[in-house]
Structure formats: structure tokens, C-alpha cells
Enzyme design. Sequence first.
Site, mmCIF file in Angstrom:
data_model
loop_
_atom_site.group_PDB
_atom_site.id
_atom_site.type_symbol
_atom_site.label_atom_id
_atom_site.label_comp_id
_atom_site.label_asym_id
_atom_site.label_seq_id
_atom_site.Cartn_x
_atom_site.Cartn_y
_atom_site.Cartn_z
ATOM 1 C CG HIS A 263 0.919 0.968 6.776
ATOM 2 N ND1 HIS A 263 0.680 0.370 8.108
ATOM 3 C CD2 HIS A 263 0.371 0.137 6.055
ATOM 4 C CE1 HIS A 263 0.453 -0.812 7.972
ATOM 5 N NE2 HIS A 263 0.164 -0.924 6.817
ATOM 6 C CD GLU A 264 -0.393 0.864 2.373
ATOM 7 O OE1 GLU A 264 0.089 -0.289 2.015
ATOM 8 O OE2 GLU A 264 -1.419 0.792 3.263
ATOM 9 C CG HIS A 267 2.938 -2.965 3.122
ATOM 10 N ND1 HIS A 267 2.806 -4.347 3.572
ATOM 11 C CD2 HIS A 267 1.685 -2.490 3.779
ATOM 12 C CE1 HIS A 267 1.970 -4.383 4.537
ATOM 13 N NE2 HIS A 267 1.205 -3.373 4.664
ATOM 14 C CD GLU A 302 -0.039 -4.808 8.130
ATOM 15 O OE1 GLU A 302 -0.343 -5.086 6.924
ATOM 16 O OE2 GLU A 302 -0.399 -3.458 8.626
HETATM 17 ZN ZN ZN Z 1 -0.336 -2.972 6.041
#
Ligand code: ZN
Length: 510
Positions: A263-264, A267, A302
Site C-alpha cells: 500500500h505505502e 503512494h 489513495e
Molecule cells: Zn493510503
Amino acid sequence: MKAYSELNQYMAGISDILNTMNILNWDARTQMPTGGNVTRGFQLATLSGLAQEKLVADQLKTLLEKAEVETASLPEDGIERRNLKALREASELFRRTPERLTRDLAGLRAEAQHCWGQARAKNDFAMFAPLLERMVGLQRELAEVIGYTEHPYDALVGIYEPDMTHTKLQNLFRQLKAKCLPLLERIRAAEPPREEFLGREFPLGQQRAFGLEVAQAFGYDLERGRLDTSLHPFEISFTRDDVRITTRYQPNFLTMSLFGTLHETGHALYEQGVAPELSRTALTSDLPGMYAVGGASFGTHESQSRLWENLVGRSKIFWRHWYPRLVETFKTQLEDVDAETFHRAVNRVSPSLIRVEADEITYNLHIMLRVELEAALIDGSLSVSDLPAAWNAKMQQYLSLTPPDDARGVLQDIHWSAGYFGSFPTYTIGNVMASQFFAAARAQVPNLEASLEAGDYAPLRGWLTEHIYRHGRRFRPQELLQRATGHGLDAQPYLEYLETKFTGLYQLEG
Ligand code: ZN
């Protein structure tokens, strides 16, 4: 373009302050002893004050006017004019925000977050209620300063997601509920997948090594990044040349660190992919939020974390490639589990009380609940004293669960105490956008599926960089979507993705 380049120099100074604040924030969340808390707060407040002074200074006003004349014949959506527009909007917003409101908000944020932590530990909503009430009051004031045409919530949500409104969200939620609620019913009636092996003991060093190996395969550049641990995982950047991520590890919770890292990484790929010429400009700064960030909006950002975590990282073809490597890493833990079983387990749907533990289907229901409640607090149709009961009623309605206490209910998230009213919708918007971007990449990149199956992520990352990452904050989110996918925000690709994926996983009858 004398004034324009002078202005860019001026802006670079503001950007340096914001990036320095990010470094202090990163340090506070990964390294700093708790004793440093109070003086770190002073340091951040001083720097934020400096940046704001520079934004409202007459020198900036004069430079802006001259630079706007110089660039008047350039394209409206070009880097130069969008850069100036971002600076002007932020400067004007700070000029019309009463100093008292800024001060009150900062003070209340600190006080309310502290109180919320204690109230949650003691499971005592009444203790937090007076501060929440004051926070709602200040958020309403803020909405008036920002301005809106229909609903005061529009002003607040616009801080995080420009052009999003309460009405648009209601329409989006209606579509999502019509798909997710019946789908959840059918899943609940189906055989749950085997998953007990996920709770086995996975050594932390190997968890870290595996996560980092996948992150690098996705394209995360460790010459310009690093992975640390923190209580809550996050990504933060100090320009595109230093983009850091964190995760957390528990021996019996492999999926937390693994999917947290992916997830990170999503980003981080966004931030590392911003075009170098946008560094230290207003197009890599959220000026109203006083935050150095390269993405177009919270929802757009996101969309990238969720695209890499869910659409790539939880897909069957991803595990077809990576599962042998995972078994090699955790031989004793996974010797009796095949790729198919593992893939089903990491996609299991299980309604829970806690948002951050939610699966892909129930996650949006947690968000809708929060958005409906916070919008009602802001327009005055719900009072703070009625909030816990309203929370529990919606939990029952959407997830058929009732929190046994407020700590696992209305007190679970930090957002309201921190004054982030309007930020929750961006998680769901991110899910929706992720599917739109992914569908567009699939249609435009030849043999995308085959490259993903081979563990080659360069073609996907290349498309995302070309259409999203390199632009930084140059385009508004809807504009970016339109340019990349040919549509504005559209729930259809996401709804199709959920239907196909989960009817397949749970072998539901079509
Ligand atoms: Zn996030």
C-alpha cells in the site's frame, strides 16, 4: 519571464520549509523519543508560521501579478499557469482566514487528540464530547471561510478532494450500496475460505525482506527511498528524491506488514514518479494544507496505494508469480498451503467493527457510515450527544454488527479529533479511481496481463507515470481522470471488479 522565475525562487523557499516539516514529522513518527513531543510541536508551529507569512506577504502578491501578465499567453493548463493558480488560491485563502480561527484550530487539534486518546483508552465518549462539539463548531466556521454553494460539507471535502460535493458523494454511495450490500449477503451465506495458517509465526526479518523485494519489483527506488517501522504505516516525501515508507510487523500477522508495505509503496511510486521540473514548485505542495505532497488529491493518491495493494497485490496472477518465492521464504509455515488457498485467504471477506481491518467489500461501508455522520454533524442535523447511537444504528444497518463499546465504535478513528472532517470520502474515491485507472491501463498497454503475470511491472508503472505521476498537482483530480481514462469519476469499473472477483472467489451463482 523574469517575474515568473523570481516567483519560482520564492516558492522554492516555501517548499523547502514544507519539506523540512515533513522531515520533522517523519522523525517524530519513527525515531523521536516521546519526550521530544512538546518541543517538536513548537518547531513545527514555527516553520508553518514562516511558510504562511511568506504566502500572505506583499512581495508574493506583487510577483504573482507580474508573473500572471508574463504568462497570460501561455496555455491555461500548462505548468506555468497552473503553478501560479495554485499559489494565488492558497495566498487568497490564507489572507481571508481570520488569524483567530487558525490559532483556535491548531490549539484545539492538540487538545482534542490528546483527550481522544484518553477517552478511547477509558472507553468514555462523554469525556471527548465537549471537545468534539467545539471542533464541529470550528469546522463549520472553516467551511464558511472556504465557501460553498450547496452544503457546508462541500467546503471541507474540497480541502482533500477538489470539486467533490455532498451530493456527488450521495450518488456514488447509492451505487456502491446497491452492489456491496447484496454481495455481502451472498458471501456471508457461502463457505468461508481456509485461513488459519495466516496466524502462524512468520519471522520479522523475513517479512521485511519479502515486502521490500516486492516493493522494488514494483519499481520503488531505494536510492531515493527507505523502509522503516512505525506504529501506523505511512508514506512521506521530501521531494521526489527522498520518498520514505513505513510498515509494522507482528509475528502472527504476515498480511498486515505485507499488504501495508505494498500500500505505502503505491503512494511512494506516485511521489517518486513526479517530473523533476515540478520539484520545489506549488505543483508538489498542498499549500492550503501546509504539506509537501506531489499527488493531485488525497483520493488520487489513495487510488495508487490501492491499485498496487489490491488490484495488483491481491490478484491471482500476482500470487501465481510470487507464491513460490513466498513459500521459499516461509517454508515451514506454508508447506501445506497452495497458491490458490493463499490467494483466497488474503481476500477473505469478514465484516468487522474496525475500519482499518476491513476487507475490500466492507471497507466502503465503514467509510459511508462515517461520511454520512460527519456531514450531518456539520449541517446540524445530528448532535454530538446523539452520535454514538447513530453510529451503532448504522453499523447494524450496514454490517449487522453492534459495537460492544464506544472504543470499538465511534471512538476508533483519530480523524475527528484531528479536525480532518471531509477526509474520509477520499478512501472510497481512491478505490473507485483505482479501478478506472487500471481498466484504462489494461485497454491501452499491450499485453499488460502477461507482463504482470511474469512479475514485470514496468509497463504498468510506465503508463501510470505518463498519465498520473509525472503531472504532480498540475491537474485537478477530475481533469486528470478525464485525460487518462476518458471519463470523470465513474463507479462502473469498480463495481464490475468487485462482482467478478468475489463471485469467483466465493463461487457464488451468477
Ligand atoms: Zn493510503
